[in-house]
Design an enzyme around this catalytic site. Structure first.
Site, PDB file in Angstrom:
ATOM      1  N   SER A  95       0.837  -1.201   0.000  1.00  0.00           N
ATOM      2  CA  SER A  95       0.000   0.000   0.000  1.00  0.00           C
ATOM      3  C   SER A  95       0.869   1.248   0.000  1.00  0.00           C
ATOM      4  O   SER A  95       0.363   2.345  -0.091  1.00  0.00           O
ATOM      5  CB  SER A  95      -0.948  -0.001   1.189  1.00  0.00           C
ATOM      6  OG  SER A  95      -0.232  -0.135   2.378  1.00  0.00           O
TER       7      SER A  95
ATOM      8  N   GLU B  67      -7.774  -1.806  -5.673  1.00  0.00           N
ATOM      9  CA  GLU B  67      -7.007  -0.852  -6.477  1.00  0.00           C
ATOM     10  C   GLU B  67      -6.011  -1.650  -7.313  1.00  0.00           C
ATOM     11  O   GLU B  67      -5.186  -2.386  -6.761  1.00  0.00           O
ATOM     12  CB  GLU B  67      -6.249   0.127  -5.575  1.00  0.00           C
ATOM     13  CG  GLU B  67      -7.070   1.310  -5.130  1.00  0.00           C
ATOM     14  CD  GLU B  67      -6.266   2.312  -4.289  1.00  0.00           C
ATOM     15  OE1 GLU B  67      -6.511   3.512  -4.426  1.00  0.00           O
ATOM     16  OE2 GLU B  67      -5.424   1.884  -3.482  1.00  0.00           O
TER      17      GLU B  67
ATOM     18  N   HIS C 109      -3.977  -3.935  -4.780  1.00  0.00           N
ATOM     19  CA  HIS C 109      -4.127  -3.382  -3.434  1.00  0.00           C
ATOM     20  C   HIS C 109      -5.530  -3.641  -2.895  1.00  0.00           C
ATOM     21  O   HIS C 109      -6.489  -2.995  -3.299  1.00  0.00           O
ATOM     22  CB  HIS C 109      -3.812  -1.878  -3.459  1.00  0.00           C
ATOM     23  CG  HIS C 109      -3.856  -1.249  -2.110  1.00  0.00           C
ATOM     24  ND1 HIS C 109      -4.270   0.038  -1.881  1.00  0.00           N
ATOM     25  CD2 HIS C 109      -3.539  -1.761  -0.891  1.00  0.00           C
ATOM     26  CE1 HIS C 109      -4.209   0.293  -0.590  1.00  0.00           C
ATOM     27  NE2 HIS C 109      -3.777  -0.778   0.027  1.00  0.00           N
TER      28      HIS C 109
ATOM     29  N   ASN D 110      -5.783   5.938  -0.216  1.00  0.00           N
ATOM     30  CA  ASN D 110      -5.024   6.399   0.942  1.00  0.00           C
ATOM     31  C   ASN D 110      -4.480   7.805   0.723  1.00  0.00           C
ATOM     32  O   ASN D 110      -4.403   8.604   1.647  1.00  0.00           O
ATOM     33  CB  ASN D 110      -3.896   5.428   1.255  1.00  0.00           C
ATOM     34  CG  ASN D 110      -4.427   4.158   1.887  1.00  0.00           C
ATOM     35  OD1 ASN D 110      -5.620   4.047   2.165  1.00  0.00           O
ATOM     36  ND2 ASN D 110      -3.560   3.196   2.108  1.00  0.00           N
TER      37      ASN D 110
END
Ligand SMILES: C[C@H](O)CC(=O)SCCNC(=O)CCNC(=O)[C@H](O)C(C)(C)COP(=O)(O)OP(=O)(O)OC[C@H]1O[C@@H](n2cnc3c(N)ncnc32)[C@H](O)[C@@H]1OP(=O)(O)O
Length: 743
Positions: free
Chosen positions: A427, A460, A448, A498
């Site tokens: 990540s 992702e 991800h 994120n």
């Protein structure tokens, strides 16, 4: 999106049964063409002497996916003239189909959703296949059933069951539909048309009942009981979806039908539907519907005519929380999985985690014991790479350590076949770095997942400039097969989710150091529709993760990272969040969060270190101000992600925010919501705060340019939309569990 050119056909058999077929690929949606054509064809069938009875069905094994959702946007924009209220429910279904002197039977295969089921309920009987899905999911689009469903369904299945089906938007399958009285028989697809034909003739000959759904009363609960059921449903709805009005409207409309008769109910439904169609909630949810489907359309990748290669066997490196979650998601979708660990102890714990994930489904009644055994048999453990020689994909999910990952990818290159996709669940680490020591950069890709990987809906897919289109297509296909919404993003710190949501906690910390109350912030954000506020989220993901991830952002974006010492100070006091039962909140044995009066001393200390003072204005912020001060920096970062090309399109960021962070879908996603407020307004607010509180709030150039032109942030919005309130469970930094529970 479905083509708006649809039609119906009439074919008359030697038995005197006219078969009316709905045709509008891919799901036979009810566009205006289809609806006008249905009316004409039906009138023709009623007129024709050689037609004694009618069967309505859908082309190519699908009855109908409901009203054409792409028409919603056109009506909202004023680009098409919608027929007058009640045209379908009263004029076609009630007065033409149900009131006809010739009986009709719906032959349902595949799906009968929304308007599709409503057409079927207009007929005098319904026959379905066992796998057909029947439901009224309109609430997920911000509207209510508008073709008579609010009146017909309670009369066929009872008020309680009808409410459940409408408020949860969950379809039922053939057998259940039969048990609850929604269909009259369940037969195999081969027998469907013939059974329906025979049934229609039997009705004509008085051998089967001639039932008009709208006038049926035997399934309706007595009035007193009905009122109690409706009262309970209202209370539940207010609790579960406090920001939404349309589920309550749906209950009101049902009540009108019960109290004043279905004719009055149909009129009320038509009027309410018309109003809801133009609501912001409907616009947002339609946008989400199409955006969600749009994530798998990646220019320059999915338009090259490539076909996904078959992935049968997948290896996962690392049996920790992430690895075991990914393994669970894969075996649940019938992939053979090898789980590799470094020693037997870790391997056994990894396998035990997968088992526990599946067992929890068994406990909840979502999986049978037999299916559990079968699913688990797809998982094999390994301590070396020997069994990797015939895998089609590897997903690395070990700790975030660059040299370890580099070593792993070099090893994988040696053991895996040349076609094998080499994916990393990192990540934070740059994929280029991970693949630096290999010659396989074209097959290296990020996968991800969000923890827990078997629950969270987002995947992702991270590509580098070297990742081949074929590998992206393959992973998109796997993503869809394991029932995730895959979003393709570029390679950068934090990727899309994120990175966009990093300022979420940062802004909250900045406010708290300047005097805003921690718990007021969390309350305002929850009221806005997030599953939880930034501080409750920090507790949930744990301070260790928050600090580690924060470090990556300080390193990469120092100019816009707010450096607060509050969390490290609390960590020094052995607080780590929910796991230690002390964080921003204190937790009792039942994991209930309570405010902590001791928090004040940490805030004061952090304030001293930052050298900031309490700003009286910030101690008295309204909920609206809090929401804006927390979310406008998120919008700002989303603009950067878009401008840098990390996301292919703005709607991908909307879906990422909804599925990855629990942003309320009824607000359409982060940029859709921002555009509803206006780029000018957002930019001016950020500028104002930037002058007062520093560069953290400074609008990025993309946002500033759009605001200067008075232009929306989203250049080419996709027409389009979903409901859900969310219950969060947990994971790494801003990643968390977002259970889509359709209201
Ligand atoms: C007045 C009435 O009461 C109001 C209504 O009827 S509102 C509509 C109610 N119906 C619905 O909500 C169903 C919506 N559709 C779905 O849930 C799913 O698409 C489905 C279960 C039908 C099929 O799912 P799946 O097989 O995974 O395919 P999916 O990718 O979703 O859809 C295939 C295509 O059909 C389109 N589509 C599906 N339902 C549609 C609809 N009702 N209208 C227009 N297009 C539709 C999708 O946009 C997609 O188009 P694309 O290929 O260009 O992206």
């Amino acid at each position: 999106m479905s083509s708006s050119k649809g039609r119906t056909t009439l074919e008359v058999g030697a038995d005197g049964v006219g078969i009316i077929t709905l045709i509008n690929p891919p799901v036979n949606s009810l566009s205006f063409d289809v609806l006008y054509s249905l009316k004409e064809t039906y009138e023709l069938a009623l007129k024709k002497d050689d037609v004694k009875a009618i069967v309505v069905t859908g082309a190519k094994g699908k009855f109908s996916g409901g009203f054409d959702i792409s028409a919603f946007g056109k009506i909202q924009e004023g680009n098409v003239q919608a027929p007058k209220p009640g045209f379908v429910s009263l004029e076609i279904l009630s007065d033409l189909v149900a009131a006809a002197k010739k009986p009709s039977v719906a032959a349902i295969d595949g799906l009968a959703l929304g308007g599709g089921l409503e057409v079927a309920m207009g007929c005098h009987a319904r026959i379905s296949t066992p796998t057909a899905q029947l439901g009224l999911p309109e609430l997920t689009l911000g509207v209510i059933p508008g073709f008579g469903g609010t009146q017909a369904l309670p009369r066929l299945v009872g008020i309680a069951k009808a409410l459940e089906m409408m408020l949860t938007s969950k379809p039922v399958k053939g057998e259940e539909a039969l048990n609850i009285g929604l269909v009259d028989a369940v037969v195999s697809p081969d027998e469907l048309l013939n059974t329906a034909r025979r049934w229609a003739l039997d009705i004509l000959e008085g051998k089967k009942p001639w039932v008009i759904s709208y006038y049926k009363t035997d399934k309706l609960e007595p009035l007193g009981e009905a009122r109690e059921i409706l009262k309970f449903a209202r209370a539940q709805t207010r609790k579960r979806a406090p920001n939404l009005n349309h589920p309550l409207v749906c209950i009101d409309v049902i009540e009108v039908g019960i109290v004043s008769g279905s004719r009055a109910g149909l009129w009320k439904e038509a009027e309410a539907f018309q109003g809801l169609l133009l609501s912001d909630t409907c616009r947002s949810l339609v946008h989400v519907f199409f955006s969600q489907r749009g994530t798998t359309k990646v220019p320059g990748v999915t338009d090259l005519g490539l076909k996904p290669r078959q992935v049968k066997k997948v290896a996962i490196l690392g049996g920790g929380l992430m690895g075991s979650g990914i393994a669970t998601a894969l075996i649940m979708s019938n992939y053979s999985v090898i789980l590799k660990e470094v020693n037997d102890k870790f391997l056994q714990s990894g396998i035990a985690r997968v088992k526990a994930n599946l067992q929890s489904r068994v406990k909840k009644g979502q999986m049978s014991q037999e299916k559990f055994e079968k699913t688990l048999s797809l998982l094999k453990g390994a301590l070396d790479y020997e069994s990797f020689r015939d895998v089609d994909m590897v997903i690395e999910a070990v700790i975030e350590n660059v040299s370890l990952k580099q070593q792993i990818f070099s090893d994988l290159e040696k053991y895996c076949p040349p076609h094998c996709i080499l994916a990393s669940n990192t990540s934070t680490i740059d994929l280029n770095l991970i693949g630096e020591k290999t010659k396989s950069q074209d097959r290296i890709i990020g996968a991800h997942f969000f923890s827990p990987a078997h629950v969270m809906p987002l995947l992702e897919i991270v590509r580098t400039p070297k990742t081949s289109a074929q590998v992206i297509i393959d992973l998109l296909d796997v993503g869809k097969k394991i029932k995730k919404t895959p979003v393709v993003v570029g390679n950068c710190t934090g990727f899309a989710v994120n990175r966009m949501f990093f300022p979420y906690t940062q802004a909250a910390l900045l406010l708290v150091e300047r005097g805003t109350d921690v718990y007021q912030i969390d309350k305002a954000i929850t009221k806005f529709g997030m599953p939880m506020g930034p501080f409750r989220l920090c507790d949930l993901v744990g301070f260790g993760v928050a600090i580690a991830t924060g470090g990556q952002f300080v390193l990469n974006f120092p100019e816009r990272t707010y450096k607060s010492m509050l969390i490290p100070l609390m960590q020094e006091d052995k607080r780590a969040g929910e796991t230690t039962r002390r964080g921003f909140y204190v937790y009792d044995e039942k994991r209930r969060a309570n405010p902590d009066p001791e928090l004040k001393k940490f805030i004061e200390k952090a304030r001293d270190i930052s050298g900031v003072t309490v700003d009286p204005k910030l101690t008295k912020l309204s909920d609206k101000d809090i929401v804006e001060m927390i979310f406008f920096p998120v919008v700002n970062e989303a603009c950067r992600v878009l401008a840098e090309g990390i996301a292919v399109k703005a709607s991908d960021l909307d879906i990422s925010a909804i599925m990855g962070m629990g942003f309320p879908p009824y607000r359409g996603g982060i940029l859709f919501w921002a555009d509803s407020l206006g780029s000018k307004y957002i930019c001016s607010r950020l500028e104002q705060w930037s002058n007062l509180y520093g560069g953290f709030f400074k609008p990025c150039s993309y946002l500033a340019e759009r605001a200067a032109k008075g232009a929306p942030l989203v250049r080419n919005s996709i027409p389009g939309f979903y409901i859900n309130t969310s219950s969060l469970v947990a994971s790494s930094y801003v990643e968390f569990v977002f259970c889509l529970c359709r209201v």
